[in-house]
Design a protein around this motif. Structure first.
Motif, PDB file in Angstrom:
ATOM      1  N   ASN A   1      26.215 -37.250 -56.057  1.00 41.16           N
ATOM      2  CA  ASN A   1      25.133 -37.259 -55.065  1.00 41.16           C
ATOM      3  C   ASN A   1      23.876 -36.517 -55.511  1.00 41.16           C
ATOM      4  OD1 ASN A   1      25.748 -34.510 -54.785  1.00 41.16           O
ATOM      5  ND2 ASN A   1      26.968 -34.818 -52.942  1.00 41.16           N
TER       6      ASN A   1
ATOM      7  N   GLY B   1      24.995 -45.292 -48.278  1.00 40.95           N
ATOM      8  CA  GLY B   1      26.269 -44.830 -48.815  1.00 40.95           C
ATOM      9  C   GLY B   1      27.398 -45.289 -47.933  1.00 40.95           C
ATOM     10  N   PRO B   2      28.627 -45.188 -48.415  1.00 43.87           N
ATOM     11  CA  PRO B   2      29.783 -45.588 -47.615  1.00 43.87           C
ATOM     12  C   PRO B   2      30.004 -44.646 -46.447  1.00 43.87           C
ATOM     13  CG  PRO B   2      30.477 -44.550 -49.662  1.00 43.87           C
ATOM     14  CD  PRO B   2      28.997 -44.726 -49.760  1.00 43.87           C
TER      15      PRO B   2
ATOM     16  N   ALA C   1      30.195 -40.499 -46.387  1.00 48.09           N
ATOM     17  CA  ALA C   1      29.751 -39.982 -47.682  1.00 48.09           C
ATOM     18  C   ALA C   1      28.843 -38.767 -47.561  1.00 48.09           C
ATOM     19  CB  ALA C   1      29.044 -41.084 -48.471  1.00 48.09           C
TER      20      ALA C   1
ATOM     21  N   LYS D   1      25.800 -38.902 -45.403  1.00 51.30           N
ATOM     22  CA  LYS D   1      24.434 -39.308 -45.074  1.00 51.30           C
ATOM     23  C   LYS D   1      23.868 -38.475 -43.926  1.00 51.30           C
ATOM     24  CE  LYS D   1      25.662 -43.573 -44.312  1.00 51.30           C
ATOM     25  NZ  LYS D   1      27.092 -43.404 -44.677  1.00 51.30           N
TER      26      LYS D   1
ATOM     27  N   ARG E   1      24.783 -47.439 -43.608  1.00 51.45           N
ATOM     28  CA  ARG E   1      25.981 -47.702 -44.389  1.00 51.45           C
ATOM     29  C   ARG E   1      25.697 -48.872 -45.329  1.00 51.45           C
ATOM     30  NH1 ARG E   1      30.854 -47.654 -39.896  1.00 51.45           N
ATOM     31  NH2 ARG E   1      30.507 -45.536 -39.122  1.00 51.45           N
TER      32      ARG E   1
ATOM     33  N   ARG F   1      21.062 -43.370 -52.984  1.00 55.47           N
ATOM     34  CA  ARG F   1      22.438 -43.763 -52.679  1.00 55.47           C
ATOM     35  C   ARG F   1      23.407 -42.608 -52.907  1.00 55.47           C
ATOM     36  NH1 ARG F   1      27.067 -45.657 -55.212  1.00 55.47           N
ATOM     37  NH2 ARG F   1      28.285 -47.098 -53.918  1.00 55.47           N
ATOM     38  N   LEU F   2      24.269 -42.406 -51.926  1.00 48.89           N
ATOM     39  CA  LEU F   2      25.383 -41.475 -52.066  1.00 48.89           C
ATOM     40  C   LEU F   2      26.602 -42.272 -52.501  1.00 48.89           C
ATOM     41  CD1 LEU F   2      24.938 -39.289 -48.849  1.00 48.89           C
ATOM     42  CD2 LEU F   2      24.322 -38.680 -51.188  1.00 48.89           C
TER      43      LEU F   2
ATOM     44  N   GLU G   1      30.687 -42.825 -53.819  1.00 43.18           N
ATOM     45  CA  GLU G   1      31.988 -42.271 -53.456  1.00 43.18           C
ATOM     46  C   GLU G   1      32.198 -40.978 -54.247  1.00 43.18           C
ATOM     47  OE1 GLU G   1      33.759 -43.036 -51.106  1.00 43.18           O
ATOM     48  OE2 GLU G   1      33.833 -45.198 -50.743  1.00 43.18           O
ATOM     49  N   PRO G   2      32.899 -40.007 -53.666  1.00 48.25           N
ATOM     50  CA  PRO G   2      32.992 -38.686 -54.296  1.00 48.25           C
ATOM     51  C   PRO G   2      33.785 -38.675 -55.599  1.00 48.25           C
ATOM     52  CG  PRO G   2      34.435 -38.823 -52.383  1.00 48.25           C
ATOM     53  CD  PRO G   2      33.588 -40.061 -52.369  1.00 48.25           C
TER      54      PRO G   2
ATOM     55  N   SER H   1      38.082 -41.651 -51.059  1.00 50.38           N
ATOM     56  CA  SER H   1      36.840 -41.908 -50.344  1.00 50.38           C
ATOM     57  C   SER H   1      36.614 -40.795 -49.341  1.00 50.38           C
ATOM     58  CB  SER H   1      36.883 -43.260 -49.623  1.00 50.38           C
ATOM     59  OG  SER H   1      37.738 -43.215 -48.497  1.00 50.38           O
ATOM     60  N   ALA H   2      35.363 -40.607 -48.965  1.00 45.48           N
ATOM     61  CA  ALA H   2      35.038 -39.574 -47.986  1.00 45.48           C
ATOM     62  C   ALA H   2      35.649 -39.903 -46.626  1.00 45.48           C
ATOM     63  CB  ALA H   2      33.521 -39.430 -47.870  1.00 45.48           C
TER      64      ALA H   2
END
Length: 224
Positions: free
Chosen positions: A26, A48-49, A52, A54, A124, A146-147, A149-150, A185-186
């Protein structure tokens, strides 16, 4: 030990900058948010998903800039922004697909530009295609941050934060187990920590890898 009935208590999430962990997943988006004085056209779309970060990052930006948070459902009655205003509008994906909902957003973009206002939008991904061609043109011309996935570092920090928000203290072994076995995923991290909290409260005792395995197995069977 008698089984306790879990009670859904409100979870107070930490939303300050100190609670937002920056990692390679990020860092570029954070840099773009922090450089809002140089956004082309004065606006940015943060995507972002689910889960994440946002809203967390947008809240940090709003606190730093004094931005006014707008309600997506109230755009139709919104007065034109004041010159030089700083504005935040989240979840614009919820407006897509309906000309009636999209038109107020289209007008907001035009009015923000005319007022030399800064406007941060969040959505999203993937963002649905707008029904209004003119709105599609405006959004395609809007710079995006864009964020992703971690990664491991960010997912670990997110898990620690989510547990801390619920006043829970996971062991390093439990965190390591979750990193290997949970969906990466977050959104999954949020669901997993919430489920562990419920199960631990219902059964009593400590947070253990055995409990985590039961929670993850249950999630796998339910398809979540």
């Amino acid at each position: 030990m008698p089984r306790q009935i879990p009670i859904d208590l409100p979870v107070i999430e930490a939303t300050g900058r100190d609670a937002f962990f920056v990692s390679p997943a990020n860092a570029e988006a954070v840099a773009q948010i922090d450089d809002s004085a140089r956004w082309p056209g004065g606006r940015l779309l943060l995507t972002g998903p689910e889960g994440a970060g946002k809203s967390h990052l947008a809240a940090i930006w709003a606190a730093d800039t004094g931005a006014t948070a707008l309600e997506a459902g109230s755009l139709a009655s919104l007065a034109p922004p004041a010159p030089g205003a700083t504005l935040l509008l989240e979840d614009i994906h919820s407006l897509m697909g309906s000309r009636e909902r999209e038109e107020p957003l289209f007008h907001l973009l035009n009015r923000a530009t005319a007022a030399n206002a800064r406007l941060l939008l969040t959505a999203r991904e993937p963002l649905p295609a707008p029904a209004l061609p003119d709105l599609a043109t405006r959004l395609s011309a809007t710079p995006r941050a864009r964020l992703a996935e971690p990664d491991d570092a960010l997912l670990t920090a997110l898990l620690v934060k989510l547990f801390d928000d619920r006043q829970l203290a996971p062991t390093p072994k439990l965190l390591s187990y979750l990193l290997v076995h949970m969906e990466r995923s977050a959104a999954a991290a949020r669901r997993t920590v919430a489920a562990l909290d419920r199960h631990q409260l219902a059964k009593g005792g400590k947070l253990t890898r055995k409990l985590a395995r039961e929670v993850l197995d249950e999630a796998g069977k339910s398809g979540t």
